[in-house]
Motif scaffolding. Structure first.
Motif: not given
Length: 632
Positions: A564-573, A575-584, A586-591
């Motif tokens: 849901k955000g703009q500055n979200i980075f996927l690194e060595d993720l 995923l086997d299930g459900a993941l929702v990324v909803n930062p405050v 445009d905070e940068e988030v690494k997942v």
């Protein structure tokens, strides 16, 4: 009774006309006393154009008079809203209906051939370059959305723009479109040194059925982030429906004092004003009668392009940047978006037509006209697939990019007039009666017919998985579609979004996305990919998405990923299930790391189960959100 006759005679004498014209409509004659001189003139026009049947069931004077007055109010509106009035409408309808009954070929004298256009391959260097050019051009564009219809044909009673495009987030089509335009706006302005304050205009074509609900949808959701000044709503007019080959106007079966009518936005070139009031010219599409209405623009507003699109294609904006890049690179006056098309598929084919007198044009030919046209001009097999497995004639998806300057010049020259046609559905081969009423139409795809030979008319072909997944069939109709052809339903439309996002992640960052499984929902066998969605601002282009993925990422088939955000980075993720990324904001988030849980489950739903909401029922499934990890 004597006073009624005297009043009628008095009204006729004031108009300096005799009573001969009204002899074929005795019930109208009796009621002339309640009509104004203007209404009597309209009555005479109707009778003289062969519409006496409209008054056949009228009551005596003094009975149901309000309905009679309302009838003429409608007639006055229909007469005023059609550019040349009802007399011209009826005359044109008779001519076109006669041609239709006679089987006249609208392309008589033309020979079709395969046109030259741009065929893009997703992910190659050319595609990436065109996307970058398109992002740069976006700040010089305006968008026109045709949204005159309800969702009744889909089995949904709301407006189609409010229908969720997918179930994981519940994002509706209008929200998705607006968020996509805003993302284009931000990305394009970001390329300007020091930034810019440009607001990309959006014009929405509505109808009597959808206008109020579209306004409510926008206002109750704060225009989904757009400024209200960016959005202009234009309401389509209606035209009278036709009951038979004599162009007799159809009486509304529910009200004898009303003419049955259907949507038609009248052709008219427009006024000019500034970008804040939006820019210029809208055409409705496909089987809705298209027309040119004005959006207003000054030449100094900096607008160069106008993009026309329809109301339920959840993939469209994935194709827009590259298509706009093609228009800019090739300097196309008209650029039609297209997809590979199977022979005889119920979608128009783009063809080059050459007339015996030397005229040529690149134009859409409707699927039911293409095969006989090919056979009649020496292609004995008609519309067949070539060695690629597809027809050599690309499939037109009714999304156009027009260069604004030449467009305004052409509309000024023609007054916005586009040649009309009629498409009656006959009861049998005798072609003497219709299954249901019909009307005059014109299609925006026919706009190139008015252009001079020097006009640069082209098309851009992209894979259907990237560009085209319309929602236009209800579950029962979709289930009857021949195997191998697209369903174009709410079920297939949503699954196409997950497929496109999965394939984009595979191509963008080498993400290991599991293959889909096949499931049947509402009688439709579809591929079920991982449920992957993101906000348009996260990834408008392939290069932008590539920048946000690193390492070894994998997503299992049963997984759900919501970004849901703009500055979200996927690194060595993993995923086997459900993941929702909803930062405050445009905070940068690494997942990254391993995310495993019970996830969100796709559960089947019977579309006949009325205890389930319509927007869920028409898909044949719901998302049961059992467990997820939320990154906030």
């Amino acid at each position: 009774m004597a006073s009624v006759v005297e009043s009628t005679t008095d009204n006729l004498s004031k108009l300096d006309i005799n009573e001969d014209w009204i002899s074929s409509a005795p019930n109208l004659h009796k009621n002339l006393s309640i009509l104004s001189p203007e209404q009597i003139e309209l009555a005479r026009m109707l009778v003289e154009t062969g519409q006496s049947h409209l008054f056949q069931s009228w009551a005596e004077p003094g009975v149901e008079d309000e309905g009679k007055i309302s009838f003429f109010e409608q007639v006055a509106h229909l007469n005023a809203s059609y550019p040349r009035g009802l007399t011209s409408y009826i005359k044109t309808a008779r001519e076109l209906l006669a041609d239709s009954k006679a089987g006249k070929n609208p392309f008589d004298g033309f020979t079709p051939s395969v046109p030259t256009g741009e065929v893009l391959t997703y992910g190659d260097d050319n595609f990436i370059n065109l996307e970058e050019i398109g992002i740069r051009e976006a700040r010089n564009a305006a968008f026109a959305l045709v949204a005159g219809g309800l969702g009744e044909r889909l089995g949904y009673n709301g407006i189609k723009l409010a229908l969720p495009s997918e179930s994981t987030t519940g994002t509706g089509f209008l929200q998705n479109y607006i968020e996509s335009i805003l993302a284009l706006q931000d990305a394009s302005c970001g390329l300007v040194k020091g930034g810019c304050q440009i607001q990309i205009p959006l014009v929405i074509m509505t109808s009597d059925d959808t206008h109020a609900r579209t306004v409510e949808l926008l206002e109750s959701n704060a225009y989904f982030g757009m400024k209200p000044s960016q959005v202009k709503l234009l309401k389509q007019e209606k035209v009278a429906c036709l009951d038979d080959n004599d162009a007799r106007l159809a009486v509304d079966p529910k009200n004898k004092y009303r003419i049955q009518s259907s949507f038609y936005a009248c052709s008219s070139a427009g006024l000019l004003c500034d970008r804040q009031n939006l820019m210029a010219m809208v055409m409705c599409t496909h089987f809705f009668i298209p027309v040119v209405c004005s959006m207003h623009v000054k030449q100094d507003a900096g607008l160069r392009w106008v993009l026309f699109f329809q109301d339920t294609n959840g993939l469209l904006f994935k194709a827009i940047p590259a298509a706009l890049g093609v228009s800019a690179t090739k300097q196309y006056h008209v650029n039609s978006l297209a997809v590979p098309r199977k022979a005889k598929e119920a979608i128009g084919g783009i063809a080059k037509l050459t007339h015996a007198d030397g005229r040529t044009m690149v134009i859409n030919v409707e699927y039911n006209q293409l095969d006989p046209l090919l056979r009649a001009t020496g292609h004995h097999d008609g519309d067949v697939n070539c060695e690629t497995g597809y027809s050599p004639f690309p499939g037109n998806i009714n999304q156009l990019i027009l260069e604004l300057g030449p467009y305004i010049e052409e509309l000024t020259k023609t007054g916005g007039a586009i040649k009309e046609f009629v498409n009656p559905k006959y009861k049998d081969s005798s072609k003497t009666s219709f299954k249901s009423s019909t009307r005059l139409e014109c299609m925006m795809q026919d706009y190139p017919k008015t252009l001079p030979p020097s006009a640069r008319v082209g098309f851009t072909v992209m894979d259907a998985w990237l560009a085209y997944a319309p929602v236009k069939n209800n579950p029962e109709d979709a289930a009857k579609v021949p195997k191998g052809n697209p369903y174009h339903s709410a079920t297939s439309g949503e699954m196409a979004i997950y497929q496109a996002n999965s394939l984009i992640l595979r191509k963008a960052g080498g993400v290991q996305v599991d293959d889909p499984v096949r499931e049947v929902f509402n009688g439709q066998e579809v591929e079920v990919w991982p449920r992957i969605t993101w906000k348009p601002k996260w990834g408008l282009t392939l290069s932008e998405i590539k920048r946000k993925i690193s390492g070894n990422c994998s997503i299992s088939q049963r997984s759900t990923l919501v970004i849901k955000g703009q500055n979200i980075f996927l690194e060595d993720l993993s995923l086997d299930g459900a993941l929702v990324v909803n930062p405050v904001e445009d905070e940068e988030v690494k997942v990254g790391g391993v995310v495993q849980n019970k996830g969100w489950i796709v559960e089947k739903v019977n579309y006949k189960d009325t205890s389930v909401p319509e927007e869920v029922r028409i898909r044949g499934f719901r998302i049961n959100k059992v467990e997820q990890l939320e990154k906030n």
